[in-house]
Design a protein around this motif. Sequence first.
Motif, PDB file in Angstrom:
ATOM      1  N   ILE A  56      36.213  49.927  54.262  1.00  0.00           N
ATOM      2  CA  ILE A  56      36.687  48.845  53.404  1.00  0.00           C
ATOM      3  C   ILE A  56      36.738  49.305  51.945  1.00  0.00           C
ATOM      4  CG2 ILE A  56      36.128  46.551  52.503  1.00  0.00           C
ATOM      5  CD1 ILE A  56      35.055  45.854  55.292  1.00  0.00           C
ATOM      6  N   CYS A  57      35.738  50.057  51.520  1.00  0.00           N
ATOM      7  CA  CYS A  57      35.750  50.579  50.141  1.00  0.00           C
ATOM      8  C   CYS A  57      36.943  51.496  49.919  1.00  0.00           C
ATOM      9  CB  CYS A  57      34.445  51.299  49.840  1.00  0.00           C
ATOM     10  SG  CYS A  57      33.062  50.202  49.453  1.00  0.00           S
ATOM     11  N   GLU A  58      37.256  52.313  50.904  1.00  0.00           N
ATOM     12  CA  GLU A  58      38.415  53.197  50.761  1.00  0.00           C
ATOM     13  C   GLU A  58      39.709  52.390  50.715  1.00  0.00           C
ATOM     14  OE1 GLU A  58      38.099  56.034  53.906  1.00  0.00           O
ATOM     15  OE2 GLU A  58      36.560  57.226  52.876  1.00  0.00           O
ATOM     16  N   GLN A  59      39.774  51.288  51.491  1.00  0.00           N
ATOM     17  CA  GLN A  59      40.934  50.407  51.435  1.00  0.00           C
ATOM     18  C   GLN A  59      41.045  49.762  50.053  1.00  0.00           C
ATOM     19  OE1 GLN A  59      42.538  51.456  54.346  1.00  0.00           O
ATOM     20  NE2 GLN A  59      43.080  49.325  54.754  1.00  0.00           N
ATOM     21  N   ILE A  60      39.905  49.336  49.510  1.00  0.00           N
ATOM     22  CA  ILE A  60      39.893  48.732  48.175  1.00  0.00           C
ATOM     23  C   ILE A  60      40.398  49.725  47.139  1.00  0.00           C
ATOM     24  CG2 ILE A  60      38.351  47.927  46.333  1.00  0.00           C
ATOM     25  CD1 ILE A  60      36.716  46.499  48.485  1.00  0.00           C
ATOM     26  N   LEU A  61      39.968  50.976  47.243  1.00  0.00           N
ATOM     27  CA  LEU A  61      40.432  52.004  46.309  1.00  0.00           C
ATOM     28  C   LEU A  61      41.945  52.187  46.404  1.00  0.00           C
ATOM     29  CD1 LEU A  61      37.618  54.685  46.757  1.00  0.00           C
ATOM     30  CD2 LEU A  61      38.076  53.359  44.681  1.00  0.00           C
ATOM     31  N   ASP A  62      42.474  52.168  47.624  1.00  0.00           N
ATOM     32  CA  ASP A  62      43.924  52.311  47.803  1.00  0.00           C
ATOM     33  C   ASP A  62      44.673  51.139  47.175  1.00  0.00           C
ATOM     34  OD1 ASP A  62      43.494  54.649  49.186  1.00  0.00           O
ATOM     35  OD2 ASP A  62      43.618  53.722  51.169  1.00  0.00           O
ATOM     36  N   VAL A  63      44.194  49.927  47.447  1.00  0.00           N
ATOM     37  CA  VAL A  63      44.868  48.732  46.927  1.00  0.00           C
ATOM     38  C   VAL A  63      44.766  48.682  45.406  1.00  0.00           C
ATOM     39  CG1 VAL A  63      44.872  46.209  46.912  1.00  0.00           C
ATOM     40  CG2 VAL A  63      44.479  47.432  49.061  1.00  0.00           C
ATOM     41  N   ALA A  64      43.553  48.924  44.883  1.00  0.00           N
ATOM     42  CA  ALA A  64      43.353  48.866  43.439  1.00  0.00           C
ATOM     43  C   ALA A  64      44.190  49.923  42.728  1.00  0.00           C
ATOM     44  CB  ALA A  64      41.872  49.048  43.109  1.00  0.00           C
ATOM     45  N   GLY A  65      44.285  51.115  43.321  1.00  0.00           N
ATOM     46  CA  GLY A  65      45.092  52.171  42.724  1.00  0.00           C
ATOM     47  C   GLY A  65      46.550  51.787  42.654  1.00  0.00           C
ATOM     48  N   PHE A  66      47.039  51.122  43.700  1.00  0.00           N
ATOM     49  CA  PHE A  66      48.442  50.693  43.713  1.00  0.00           C
ATOM     50  C   PHE A  66      48.700  49.589  42.690  1.00  0.00           C
ATOM     51  CE2 PHE A  66      51.838  47.922  45.324  1.00  0.00           C
ATOM     52  CZ  PHE A  66      52.878  48.836  45.423  1.00  0.00           C
ATOM     53  N   LEU A  67      47.737  48.649  42.578  1.00  0.00           N
ATOM     54  CA  LEU A  67      47.904  47.521  41.669  1.00  0.00           C
ATOM     55  C   LEU A  67      47.557  47.877  40.224  1.00  0.00           C
ATOM     56  CD1 LEU A  67      46.369  44.640  43.837  1.00  0.00           C
ATOM     57  CD2 LEU A  67      48.803  45.182  43.508  1.00  0.00           C
ATOM     58  N   GLY A  68      46.898  49.023  40.030  1.00  0.00           N
ATOM     59  CA  GLY A  68      46.510  49.419  38.689  1.00  0.00           C
ATOM     60  C   GLY A  68      45.340  48.631  38.148  1.00  0.00           C
ATOM     61  N   THR A  69      44.416  48.222  39.036  1.00  0.00           N
ATOM     62  CA  THR A  69      43.242  47.462  38.613  1.00  0.00           C
ATOM     63  C   THR A  69      41.973  48.244  38.937  1.00  0.00           C
ATOM     64  OG1 THR A  69      43.072  46.326  40.757  1.00  0.00           O
ATOM     65  CG2 THR A  69      44.421  45.279  39.060  1.00  0.00           C
ATOM     66  N   GLU A  70      40.857  47.824  38.355  1.00  0.00           N
ATOM     67  CA  GLU A  70      39.579  48.459  38.628  1.00  0.00           C
ATOM     68  C   GLU A  70      39.095  48.076  40.024  1.00  0.00           C
ATOM     69  OE1 GLU A  70      37.735  50.672  36.880  1.00  0.00           O
ATOM     70  OE2 GLU A  70      39.515  50.795  35.601  1.00  0.00           O
ATOM     71  N   PRO A  71      38.646  49.062  40.826  1.00  0.00           N
ATOM     72  CA  PRO A  71      38.146  48.730  42.174  1.00  0.00           C
ATOM     73  C   PRO A  71      36.836  47.955  42.096  1.00  0.00           C
ATOM     74  CG  PRO A  71      37.790  51.049  41.688  1.00  0.00           C
ATOM     75  CD  PRO A  71      38.610  50.508  40.558  1.00  0.00           C
ATOM     76  N   ALA A  72      36.773  46.828  42.790  1.00  0.00           N
ATOM     77  CA  ALA A  72      35.579  45.984  42.781  1.00  0.00           C
ATOM     78  C   ALA A  72      35.602  45.092  44.015  1.00  0.00           C
ATOM     79  CB  ALA A  72      35.536  45.130  41.517  1.00  0.00           C
ATOM     80  N   LEU A  73      34.478  44.461  44.294  1.00  0.00           N
ATOM     81  CA  LEU A  73      34.389  43.546  45.435  1.00  0.00           C
ATOM     82  C   LEU A  73      34.877  42.160  45.023  1.00  0.00           C
ATOM     83  CD1 LEU A  73      30.981  44.524  47.108  1.00  0.00           C
ATOM     84  CD2 LEU A  73      33.269  45.392  47.554  1.00  0.00           C
ATOM     85  N   SER A  74      36.109  42.116  44.572  1.00  0.00           N
ATOM     86  CA  SER A  74      36.721  40.844  44.207  1.00  0.00           C
ATOM     87  C   SER A  74      37.382  40.225  45.432  1.00  0.00           C
ATOM     88  CB  SER A  74      37.762  41.044  43.106  1.00  0.00           C
ATOM     89  OG  SER A  74      38.853  41.797  43.598  1.00  0.00           O
ATOM     90  N   LYS A  75      37.550  38.912  45.394  1.00  0.00           N
ATOM     91  CA  LYS A  75      38.150  38.202  46.529  1.00  0.00           C
ATOM     92  C   LYS A  75      39.544  38.742  46.830  1.00  0.00           C
ATOM     93  CE  LYS A  75      39.322  33.538  48.134  1.00  0.00           C
ATOM     94  NZ  LYS A  75      40.740  33.855  48.425  1.00  0.00           N
ATOM     95  N   GLU A  76      40.345  38.971  45.799  1.00  0.00           N
ATOM     96  CA  GLU A  76      41.711  39.447  46.008  1.00  0.00           C
ATOM     97  C   GLU A  76      41.725  40.820  46.669  1.00  0.00           C
ATOM     98  OE1 GLU A  76      45.779  40.583  43.513  1.00  0.00           O
ATOM     99  OE2 GLU A  76      43.890  40.221  42.457  1.00  0.00           O
ATOM    100  N   LEU A  77      40.952  41.764  46.130  1.00  0.00           N
ATOM    101  CA  LEU A  77      40.961  43.114  46.683  1.00  0.00           C
ATOM    102  C   LEU A  77      40.366  43.150  48.085  1.00  0.00           C
ATOM    103  CD1 LEU A  77      39.981  45.283  43.574  1.00  0.00           C
ATOM    104  CD2 LEU A  77      42.241  45.018  44.623  1.00  0.00           C
ATOM    105  N   ILE A  78      39.306  42.377  48.323  1.00  0.00           N
ATOM    106  CA  ILE A  78      38.700  42.343  49.653  1.00  0.00           C
ATOM    107  C   ILE A  78      39.671  41.789  50.673  1.00  0.00           C
ATOM    108  CG2 ILE A  78      36.946  41.155  51.040  1.00  0.00           C
ATOM    109  CD1 ILE A  78      35.025  41.543  48.676  1.00  0.00           C
ATOM    110  N   ASP A  79      40.369  40.694  50.324  1.00  0.00           N
ATOM    111  CA  ASP A  79      41.335  40.105  51.262  1.00  0.00           C
ATOM    112  C   ASP A  79      42.435  41.094  51.608  1.00  0.00           C
ATOM    113  OD1 ASP A  79      40.148  37.672  51.714  1.00  0.00           O
ATOM    114  OD2 ASP A  79      41.201  36.635  50.092  1.00  0.00           O
TER     115      ASP A  79
END
Length: 323
Positions: A290-313
């Motif tokens: 899940i953390c690796e998925q968050i890193l992928d999503v955050a990198g694409f969106l240009g945001t800081e990786p964190a356990l936010s509701k949006e990134l987790i979903d």
Amino acid sequence: MPVSIADYVAQVREQSIAGIDIPRRELERGLSTLVLNDDTLRRIGWAVRSHKPMMIHGESGNGKTTVAHNVGNIVGGTVLVPYAVEIVGQIVRVFDASKHEPVRDDADGDDIDALLRPRPDGRWVRVQRPVIWAGGELTRHSLELILDADTRLYEAPLQLKANGGTLIIDDLGRQQIPAVQLLNRWIVALESGADHLTLHTGQTVEVPFDVLLVFSTNLPPESLADEAFLRRIRHKIEIGNPSNEEFREIFKRVSEAKKVAYDDRGLAYPIQERYIKRNRPLRANHPRDICEQILDVAGFLGTEPALSKELIDRACESYFVEL
């Protein structure tokens, strides 16, 4: 030049893994990277100290392979491995650069004292105690002498290359060779400490079987072998699903390692929404994935990786298969 089989046997006995006494502190240090309950840690410790075969079983994704590798690395130390062994006129290559890790010998060096010391026997290589892994690609031929038709040299089987160290058979039951045949292949060796190999001439030779044998499987042990064989695997250790507290600790460690901003409130959301509500069991590998998925999503969106509701979903939607 090969060494004689007699010299090889003598060397294996001298550096036998069965003669290694592992202090409790070393065991605890070697397993400290794992998030396991105290009972499981104790059982692993007992098994390693006994030097007897063990079977690590449980659901997929809970770290059985990681546990097996940690077990192999706990023993530590070095052994001498010959480049080749001569057996009744045939030459068997033992040292394998893809599986053995050479170490600098004490006699090596450029200083005067090193130059004056006797040089080591060049037929042997000092290596880290082997930790040899075999998974689904394992076949019957991997366990026998293999003759190279061009060089007329034999390649040693896995268990011979692992002498003095650990042999891990991962994902038992998924190999190309049936589990029953694999287990029966070593049933005598486990009892006697000696393996029997067959040359192309039909001659059978006895060689040492001095390994810490670790099986890992996500299948029920009773489905793999009968009671007679399971009795010879003294230690059966189940790696179960992590508890909520263990899952949180794994997530915290993984988040820190992967630089994903962590907080307990952020983790409470996926536990409630993605696990409890959906009746999904916790798995030890999920925090990493899940953390690796968050890193992928955050990198694409240009945001800081964190356990936010949006990134987790978004991470969970692309990771889990919802039925």
